[in-house]
Design a protein around this motif. Structure first.
Motif, PDB file in Angstrom:
ATOM      1  N   GLY A 199      -5.568  20.889  26.094  1.00 46.13           N
ATOM      2  CA  GLY A 199      -6.446  21.706  26.935  1.00 46.13           C
ATOM      3  C   GLY A 199      -7.072  20.995  28.111  1.00 46.13           C
ATOM      4  O   GLY A 199      -7.673  21.623  28.966  1.00 46.13           O
ATOM      5  N   ARG A 200      -6.961  19.680  28.171  1.00 47.19           N
ATOM      6  CA  ARG A 200      -7.610  18.925  29.263  1.00 47.19           C
ATOM      7  C   ARG A 200      -6.593  18.424  30.273  1.00 47.19           C
ATOM      8  O   ARG A 200      -5.450  18.129  29.901  1.00 47.19           O
ATOM      9  N   PHE A 201      -7.006  18.315  31.499  1.00 47.15           N
ATOM     10  CA  PHE A 201      -6.202  17.587  32.481  1.00 47.15           C
ATOM     11  C   PHE A 201      -6.491  16.096  32.283  1.00 47.15           C
ATOM     12  O   PHE A 201      -7.582  15.625  32.617  1.00 47.15           O
ATOM     13  N   VAL A 202      -5.545  15.364  31.715  1.00 48.49           N
ATOM     14  CA  VAL A 202      -5.771  13.929  31.532  1.00 48.49           C
ATOM     15  C   VAL A 202      -5.393  13.179  32.813  1.00 48.49           C
ATOM     16  O   VAL A 202      -5.649  11.984  32.943  1.00 48.49           O
ATOM     17  N   HIS A 203      -4.744  13.909  33.715  1.00 48.63           N
ATOM     18  CA  HIS A 203      -4.430  13.328  35.019  1.00 48.63           C
ATOM     19  C   HIS A 203      -4.331  14.481  36.000  1.00 48.63           C
ATOM     20  O   HIS A 203      -3.714  15.496  35.712  1.00 48.63           O
ATOM     21  N   PHE A 204      -4.964  14.330  37.153  1.00 49.16           N
ATOM     22  CA  PHE A 204      -4.812  15.325  38.219  1.00 49.16           C
ATOM     23  C   PHE A 204      -5.002  14.600  39.541  1.00 49.16           C
ATOM     24  O   PHE A 204      -6.076  14.063  39.810  1.00 49.16           O
ATOM     25  N   ALA A 205      -3.957  14.547  40.317  1.00 46.98           N
ATOM     26  CA  ALA A 205      -4.049  13.799  41.576  1.00 46.98           C
ATOM     27  C   ALA A 205      -2.951  14.263  42.519  1.00 46.98           C
ATOM     28  O   ALA A 205      -1.915  14.773  42.076  1.00 46.98           O
ATOM     29  N   PRO A 206      -3.159  14.077  43.811  1.00 45.23           N
ATOM     30  CA  PRO A 206      -2.063  14.347  44.748  1.00 45.23           C
ATOM     31  C   PRO A 206      -0.884  13.435  44.420  1.00 45.23           C
ATOM     32  O   PRO A 206      -1.069  12.307  43.946  1.00 45.23           O
ATOM     33  N   ARG A 207       0.289  13.947  44.663  1.00 49.70           N
ATOM     34  CA  ARG A 207       1.463  13.151  44.329  1.00 49.70           C
ATOM     35  C   ARG A 207       1.571  11.914  45.226  1.00 49.70           C
ATOM     36  O   ARG A 207       2.005  10.850  44.785  1.00 49.70           O
ATOM     37  N   GLY A 208       1.151  12.062  46.466  1.00 56.64           N
ATOM     38  CA  GLY A 208       1.232  10.952  47.407  1.00 56.64           C
ATOM     39  C   GLY A 208       2.664  10.513  47.588  1.00 56.64           C
ATOM     40  O   GLY A 208       3.585  11.330  47.634  1.00 56.64           O
ATOM     41  N   ALA A 209       2.856   9.206  47.637  1.00 52.42           N
ATOM     42  CA  ALA A 209       4.205   8.681  47.898  1.00 52.42           C
ATOM     43  C   ALA A 209       4.906   8.260  46.614  1.00 52.42           C
ATOM     44  O   ALA A 209       5.923   7.563  46.660  1.00 52.42           O
ATOM     45  N   HIS A 210       4.345   8.683  45.478  1.00 57.73           N
ATOM     46  CA  HIS A 210       4.932   8.239  44.199  1.00 57.73           C
ATOM     47  C   HIS A 210       6.315   8.827  43.982  1.00 57.73           C
ATOM     48  O   HIS A 210       6.551  10.009  44.212  1.00 57.73           O
ATOM     49  N   GLU A 211       7.210   8.013  43.500  1.00 61.32           N
ATOM     50  CA  GLU A 211       8.565   8.464  43.178  1.00 61.32           C
ATOM     51  C   GLU A 211       8.542   9.223  41.856  1.00 61.32           C
ATOM     52  O   GLU A 211       7.633   9.041  41.032  1.00 61.32           O
ATOM     53  N   SER A 212       9.579  10.044  41.655  1.00 59.36           N
ATOM     54  CA  SER A 212       9.665  10.844  40.420  1.00 59.36           C
ATOM     55  C   SER A 212       9.619   9.955  39.181  1.00 59.36           C
ATOM     56  O   SER A 212       8.955  10.271  38.190  1.00 59.36           O
ATOM     57  N   ALA A 213      10.314   8.812  39.237  1.00 59.09           N
ATOM     58  CA  ALA A 213      10.379   7.928  38.067  1.00 59.09           C
ATOM     59  C   ALA A 213       8.997   7.375  37.722  1.00 59.09           C
ATOM     60  O   ALA A 213       8.634   7.279  36.546  1.00 59.09           O
ATOM     61  N   GLU A 214       8.225   7.076  38.751  1.00 58.61           N
ATOM     62  CA  GLU A 214       6.874   6.548  38.502  1.00 58.61           C
ATOM     63  C   GLU A 214       6.007   7.614  37.816  1.00 58.61           C
ATOM     64  O   GLU A 214       5.243   7.310  36.905  1.00 58.61           O
TER      65      GLU A 214
END
Lengths: 234, 238
Positions: A199-214
């Motif tokens: 039920g919680r967002f344990v992560h919420f952030a703009p994707r930025g330049a992160h690659e899919s694998a990261e």
């Protein structure tokens, strides 16, 4: 355009939404990943107005008429043709009567189902029915698209076409919130990424330049190996 | 230019009725395509009348005394059968979820289902009435117009309540069983009124003798149309 403030909702003792807040501006695509039972579907249903949260509120600029919803099922009537289904839903969304047929033809062409227009929905394959469901959600040119596992039943080519369509919509300033069971499928569309667990967002952030694998690696770390396979559903 | 209150109200009513008709037309088109529910209801009605025809002793009770009850028991059962299908249609591919996400009001959804159910039950009654005349040798021609008025008044009441309960039970287990259990107690007032009014009409008595029962039917219709419209949103929202 889309805002969630302190959403909480429980089914008995199971917490489906636990203090979820975020807002999305036009042109943003939030992709939510999470294991089974994380509350992704509940969150989409709250955003769509299908479930009234026990606390907090969700607002969509333009109200329900601005939402395009693709749930687990197609919402199509099996004994009506694809065109009849699209015209029916267009009427409920107040698409002007003189524009409905042209709009139906346009969305069917974009989803490569124009040749299925006069077939009854019960006769369509799972993949074609899913495309018809997406066509139905696009009939009223929604400003906000809520998609729950939209790639289910689609072959690789069709999934690619839907991804391209969603990218186009994002480019046209639409807000997209997508929950998908496959971390490899939705990730390239994301401008924002959330990992949901219990039920919680344990992560919420703009994707930025992160690659899919990261992002996939971060997801595995955030939700634990048990819920982080390539087919983590929920 | 901002709309005045009256204009806004007029547009709201117009939208509600337009959406309701869209839903009703869709339901009728689906029924026309499949024909399963209407055929089942018509066959069921014919069978009930046949059973009553062979199950009575005409030497013990006069037909004219039994006929009104038989007619209305048959209509009630046929209505329940018809009402069972009202929201079953929306379970296919979870179309109900789509309707609830759409911007139409819950009132539109209720009224659309109500109109489709009324037309559906009317078709069944149109078949049942001649069968009733045939089986029980009751002359209805001289009282046909007032009899149709009684049937219309009672049917509106049945269907107003039935549409509400049909939505209420659709997500429960054993919905087909639950619906008659919930509905039949609510059918008692209009059933009583309809039987009494029909008995007086078939007996050749003046319409004024049935006026009280007709008023009861009309009051029931108004009360339950208003109540059902107000309560319906609470039956479909999670």
């Amino acid at each position: 355009m889309l805002r969630a403030d302190g959403l909480r909702h429980a089914f008995g003792h199971v917490m489906a939404l636990d203090d979820i807040s975020f807002s999305l501006a036009p042109g943003r695509t939030l992709v939510i990943f999470g294991p089974n039972g994380a509350g992704k579907t509940t969150l989409l249903k709250v955003l769509a107005g299908l479930i009234r949260p026990q606390a907090g509120c969700a607002t969509v600029a333009g109200g329900r008429g601005a939402i395009g919803w693709i749930g687990h099922q197609s919402h199509l009537y099996g004994h009506l043709t694809v065109t009849e289904n699209l015209l029916f839903w267009a009427a409920l969304y107040d698409v002007p009567a003189e524009r409905r047929r042209a709009r139906a033809a346009e969305v069917m062409r974009r989803l490569a189902i124009a040749d299925q227009a006069d077939r009854r929905v019960w006769a369509l394959s799972r993949g074609l029915a899913q495309r018809a469901a997406i066509a139905k959600a696009l009939m009223h040119d929604p400003q906000v698209l809520l998609l729950d596992e939209p790639f289910t039943g689609l072959d690789l080519a069709a999934a690619g076409e839907v991804r391209a369509l969603l990218a186009q919509l994002r480019g046209a300033g639409r807000v997209v919130v997508l929950a998908t069971h496959n971390i490899d499928e939705g990730i390239e569309l994301a401008t924002d990424v959330a990992f949901q667990r219990r039920g919680r967002f344990v992560h919420f952030a703009p994707r930025g330049a992160h690659e899919s694998a990261e992002i996939a690696e971060a997801y595995r770390r955030a939700v634990g190996a048990g819920g982080a396979g390539g087919t983590a559903g929920g | 230019m901002p709309l005045g209150r009256g204009e806004r109200g007029g547009r709201l009513v117009g939208d509600t009725l337009r959406h309701a008709w869209t839903i009703a037309r869709k339901d009728l088109l689906l029924e026309f395509r499949t024909r399963t529910a209407v055929l089942s209801a018509v066959v069921f009605t014919a069978l009930v009348l046949t059973v009553f025809n062979f199950g009575r002793d005409p030497t013990a009770v006069a037909t004219i005394d039994l006929a009104p009850s038989i007619l209305w028991v048959t209509f009630s059962f046929a209505a329940i059968l018809a009402l069972n299908r009202a929201f079953q249609l929306e379970l296919e591919n979870e179309a109900l979820e789509g309707l609830l996400v759409s911007p139409i009001s819950r009132t539109s959804l209720y009224l659309g289902k109500l109109v489709a159910n009324l037309m559906f039950v009317a078709v069944v009654e149109c078949v049942a009435l001649p069968l009733f005349v045939l089986f029980f040798d009751v002359s209805v021609w001289r009282v046909l117009a007032p009899l149709i008025a009684v049937i219309a008044l009672a049917t509106v009441g049945f269907v107003a309540v039935g549409t509400l309960f049909s939505a209420m039970v659709i997500r429960t287990r054993f919905a087909e069983l639950m619906l008659p259990v919930l509905l039949l107690p609510f059918f008692i007032p209009p059933l009583t009124g309809a039987v009494q009014a029909t008995a007086r009409l078939l007996d050749g008595r003046p319409l004024s003798e049935a006026a009280g029962w007709l008023r009861l039917l009309a009051a029931y219709d108004v009360a339950f149309l208003v109540l059902a419209t107000l309560l319906f949103p609470h039956t479909v929202d999670e």
